[in-house]
Write an enzyme that holds these catalytic residues in place. Structure first.
Site, PDB file in Angstrom:
ATOM      1  N   ARG A  14     -31.033 -66.560  68.172  1.00 32.62           N
ATOM      2  CA  ARG A  14     -30.175 -66.049  67.091  1.00 32.62           C
ATOM      3  C   ARG A  14     -28.742 -65.941  67.610  1.00 32.62           C
ATOM      4  NH1 ARG A  14     -33.908 -61.803  67.838  1.00 32.62           N
ATOM      5  NH2 ARG A  14     -33.217 -60.299  69.397  1.00 32.62           N
ATOM      6  N   HIS A  34     -27.467 -55.621  84.302  1.00 32.73           N
ATOM      7  CA  HIS A  34     -26.082 -55.994  83.970  1.00 32.73           C
ATOM      8  C   HIS A  34     -25.303 -56.335  85.239  1.00 32.73           C
ATOM      9  CE1 HIS A  34     -26.934 -54.965  79.924  1.00 32.73           C
ATOM     10  NE2 HIS A  34     -27.061 -53.673  80.140  1.00 32.73           N
ATOM     11  N   SER A  66     -26.568 -63.320  66.656  1.00 37.79           N
ATOM     12  CA  SER A  66     -26.195 -61.911  66.864  1.00 37.79           C
ATOM     13  C   SER A  66     -24.702 -61.652  66.640  1.00 37.79           C
ATOM     14  CB  SER A  66     -26.628 -61.429  68.256  1.00 37.79           C
ATOM     15  OG  SER A  66     -28.030 -61.479  68.376  1.00 37.79           O
ATOM     16  N   ARG A 113     -34.230 -57.058  80.186  1.00 37.08           N
ATOM     17  CA  ARG A 113     -35.599 -57.490  80.483  1.00 37.08           C
ATOM     18  C   ARG A 113     -35.737 -57.923  81.937  1.00 37.08           C
ATOM     19  NH1 ARG A 113     -35.651 -61.501  75.676  1.00 37.08           N
ATOM     20  NH2 ARG A 113     -33.505 -60.736  75.588  1.00 37.08           N
ATOM     21  N   TRP A 114     -34.692 -58.553  82.454  1.00 33.67           N
ATOM     22  CA  TRP A 114     -34.703 -58.966  83.869  1.00 33.67           C
ATOM     23  C   TRP A 114     -34.914 -57.745  84.758  1.00 33.67           C
ATOM     24  CZ3 TRP A 114     -31.896 -57.744  88.220  1.00 33.67           C
ATOM     25  CH2 TRP A 114     -31.941 -58.650  89.300  1.00 33.67           C
ATOM     26  N   ASN A 157     -30.460 -59.380  80.355  1.00 37.10           N
ATOM     27  CA  ASN A 157     -30.190 -58.513  81.519  1.00 37.10           C
ATOM     28  C   ASN A 157     -31.195 -57.362  81.589  1.00 37.10           C
ATOM     29  OD1 ASN A 157     -27.964 -60.108  81.774  1.00 37.10           O
ATOM     30  ND2 ASN A 157     -26.455 -58.511  81.349  1.00 37.10           N
ATOM     31  N   GLU A 197     -22.957 -77.179  69.014  1.00 38.33           N
ATOM     32  CA  GLU A 197     -24.337 -77.467  69.384  1.00 38.33           C
ATOM     33  C   GLU A 197     -24.920 -76.204  70.008  1.00 38.33           C
ATOM     34  OE1 GLU A 197     -25.965 -80.238  68.711  1.00 38.33           O
ATOM     35  OE2 GLU A 197     -24.196 -81.165  67.808  1.00 38.33           O
ATOM     36  N   SER A 247     -20.999 -56.565  72.145  1.00 40.54           N
ATOM     37  CA  SER A 247     -20.838 -56.819  70.711  1.00 40.54           C
ATOM     38  C   SER A 247     -20.460 -55.536  69.971  1.00 40.54           C
ATOM     39  CB  SER A 247     -22.140 -57.387  70.129  1.00 40.54           C
ATOM     40  OG  SER A 247     -23.109 -56.362  69.985  1.00 40.54           O
ATOM     41  N   LEU A 258      -8.794 -73.404  83.839  1.00 39.60           N
ATOM     42  CA  LEU A 258      -9.963 -72.932  83.082  1.00 39.60           C
ATOM     43  C   LEU A 258      -9.558 -71.647  82.368  1.00 39.60           C
ATOM     44  CD1 LEU A 258     -13.060 -72.635  82.433  1.00 39.60           C
ATOM     45  CD2 LEU A 258     -13.273 -71.443  84.607  1.00 39.60           C
ATOM     46  N   ARG A 308     -27.445 -69.520  74.484  1.00 35.03           N
ATOM     47  CA  ARG A 308     -27.933 -68.137  74.509  1.00 35.03           C
ATOM     48  C   ARG A 308     -29.149 -68.097  75.431  1.00 35.03           C
ATOM     49  NH1 ARG A 308     -28.606 -63.501  70.136  1.00 35.03           N
ATOM     50  NH2 ARG A 308     -29.533 -61.937  71.493  1.00 35.03           N
ATOM     51  N   ASP A 336     -27.806 -63.107  77.464  1.00 37.87           N
ATOM     52  CA  ASP A 336     -28.855 -62.174  77.044  1.00 37.87           C
ATOM     53  C   ASP A 336     -30.001 -62.145  78.066  1.00 37.87           C
ATOM     54  OD1 ASP A 336     -29.958 -60.281  75.396  1.00 37.87           O
ATOM     55  OD2 ASP A 336     -30.831 -61.718  73.988  1.00 37.87           O
TER      56      ASP A 336
HETATM   57  C1  IPE Z   1     -25.984 -60.138  71.959  1.00 40.23           C
HETATM   58  O1  IPE Z   1     -27.086 -59.646  72.639  1.00 40.23           O
HETATM   59  C2  IPE Z   1     -24.726 -59.500  72.439  1.00 40.23           C
HETATM   60  C3  IPE Z   1     -24.295 -59.837  73.794  1.00 40.23           C
HETATM   61  C4  IPE Z   1     -24.846 -60.738  74.563  1.00 40.23           C
HETATM   62  C5  IPE Z   1     -23.149 -59.112  74.262  1.00 40.23           C
HETATM   63  P1  IPE Z   1     -27.958 -58.429  72.065  1.00 40.23           P
HETATM   64  O2  IPE Z   1     -29.064 -58.255  73.029  1.00 40.23           O
HETATM   65  O3  IPE Z   1     -27.078 -57.273  71.805  1.00 40.23           O
HETATM   66  O4  IPE Z   1     -28.472 -59.002  70.679  1.00 40.23           O
HETATM   67  P2  IPE Z   1     -29.753 -58.636  69.802  1.00 40.23           P
HETATM   68  O5  IPE Z   1     -29.726 -57.150  69.610  1.00 40.23           O
HETATM   69  O6  IPE Z   1     -30.958 -59.067  70.569  1.00 40.23           O
HETATM   70  O7  IPE Z   1     -29.585 -59.419  68.553  1.00 40.23           O
HETATM   71  C1  IPE Z   2     -27.318 -58.825  77.425  1.00 37.10           C
HETATM   72  O1  IPE Z   2     -28.493 -58.347  77.961  1.00 37.10           O
HETATM   73  C2  IPE Z   2     -26.108 -58.010  77.804  1.00 37.10           C
HETATM   74  C3  IPE Z   2     -25.521 -57.237  76.695  1.00 37.10           C
HETATM   75  C4  IPE Z   2     -25.912 -57.229  75.455  1.00 37.10           C
HETATM   76  C5  IPE Z   2     -24.401 -56.400  77.045  1.00 37.10           C
HETATM   77  P1  IPE Z   2     -29.337 -57.244  77.208  1.00 37.10           P
HETATM   78  O2  IPE Z   2     -28.932 -55.906  77.726  1.00 37.10           O
HETATM   79  O3  IPE Z   2     -29.274 -57.418  75.755  1.00 37.10           O
HETATM   80  O4  IPE Z   2     -30.792 -57.606  77.754  1.00 37.10           O
HETATM   81  P2  IPE Z   2     -32.143 -57.511  76.929  1.00 37.10           P
HETATM   82  O5  IPE Z   2     -31.990 -58.330  75.701  1.00 37.10           O
HETATM   83  O6  IPE Z   2     -32.369 -56.068  76.649  1.00 37.10           O
HETATM   84  O7  IPE Z   2     -33.159 -58.088  77.878  1.00 37.10           O
HETATM   85 MG    MG Z   3     -30.412 -58.473  74.437  1.00 44.56          MG
END
Ligand code: IPE
Ligand code: IPE
Ligand code: MG
Length: 232
Positions: free
Chosen positions: A185, A34, A187, A21-22, A19, A198, A62, A128, A179, A17
């Site tokens: 969370r 991404h 998700s 915001r980065w 990507n 853990e 997801s 792996l 995470r 998670d």
């Molecule tokens: C969870 O991240 C799903 C994946 C990493 C693929 P999300 O960014 O979709 O989750 P929420 O919306 O913050 O719960």
């Molecule tokens: C996780 O990064 C990748 C996927 C859910 C596919 P996000 O795209 O959820 O990044 P944020 O949470 O918006 O920063």
């Molecule tokens: Mg996210």
């Protein structure tokens, strides 16, 4: 980082998670976040090989991520497909088995074909196992498992029946779930399989995640006392 090589987690599952915001923080479009996330996947796979971690699962898309724009969703699919296409030979050389969980039906044909081809070519490897969770939801996984059991005409379900009919039937339960990005969370990830995992929530955005972060996480894991409800 002090790591005890003799008690590495067997299966690490990662909710990648941060990507978006980065990228936003750098004034870039989300899809470049991404793209940078794919490099973190490669670093993590290499680190798992180096440190003898046998199973690594990446939550890539997801069942809820369809809510995003078509542009972003398509960008993620292209990245997954290209990553597999570009790295299949290297993965074969390294003895990596490619696997997936989740329902692939809704995905573009080129992605499904690439993934199935990679699975077929790597099916006998066991150095792996890399699993990509694609269109994966923990609730959906359970519902599909229950429906399979109903179709088999089962009258009474055991926990083993459920495990055997989840997408992860051929995987051990994750010992350690990471995470990134600071969100704490699940998700809708591997709900049933995570009963005794853990959990670890580093602040790092996924595209910045590297071997050092992984080792720091493993060091934290190794300090945990896994009691499974018992007393030591
Ligand atoms: C969870 O991240 C799903 C994946 C990493 C693929 P999300 O960014 O979709 O989750 P929420 O919306 O913050 O719960
Ligand atoms: C996780 O990064 C990748 C996927 C859910 C596919 P996000 O795209 O959820 O990044 P944020 O949470 O918006 O920063
Ligand atoms: Mg996210």
């Amino acid at each position: 980082m002090k790591i005890n090589k003799s008690c590495m987690p067997t299966h690490i599952a990662i909710i990648m998670d941060g990507n978006g915001r980065w990228a936003t923080r750098r004034g870039l479009p989300r899809k470049l976040g991404h793209k940078a996330g794919v490099d973190a996947v490669k670093r993590t796979i290499n680190a798992c090989l180096k440190h003898n971690i046998k199973y690594c699962t990446f939550f890539a898309f997801s069942t809820e991520n369809w809510k995003r724009s078509k542009e972003e969703v398509d960008a993620i699919f292209d990245l997954v497909r290209d990553h597999i296409k570009e790295n299949i030979e290297k993965m074969i050389e390294k003895g990596i088995k490619i696997n997936s969980i989740g329902v692939l039906e809704r995905f573009p044909k080129d992605l499904v074909d690439t993934l199935n081809d990679a699975k077929e070519k790597t099916k006998d490897f066991d150095k792996l196992t890399v699993t990509f969770a694609l269109n994966y939801g923990g609730r959906d996984d359970l519902v599909r498992a229950f429906n399979k059991l109903i179709k088999q005409g089962i009258q009474e379900i055991t926990t083993q029946d459920i495990s055997n009919n989840l997408d992860s039937a051929n995987l051990p339960d994750p010992d350690f779930v990471i995470r990134t990005s600071g969100e704490q969370r699940i998700s809708n990830f591997m709900l049933y399989q995570m009963a005794y995992s853990e959990l670890y929530f580093p602040k790092t955005y996924w595209p910045d995640f590297n071997e050092k972060h992984l080792l720091k996480a493993v060091a934290a894991y190794q300090k945990r006392d896994r009691r499974y409800g018992g007393i030591k």
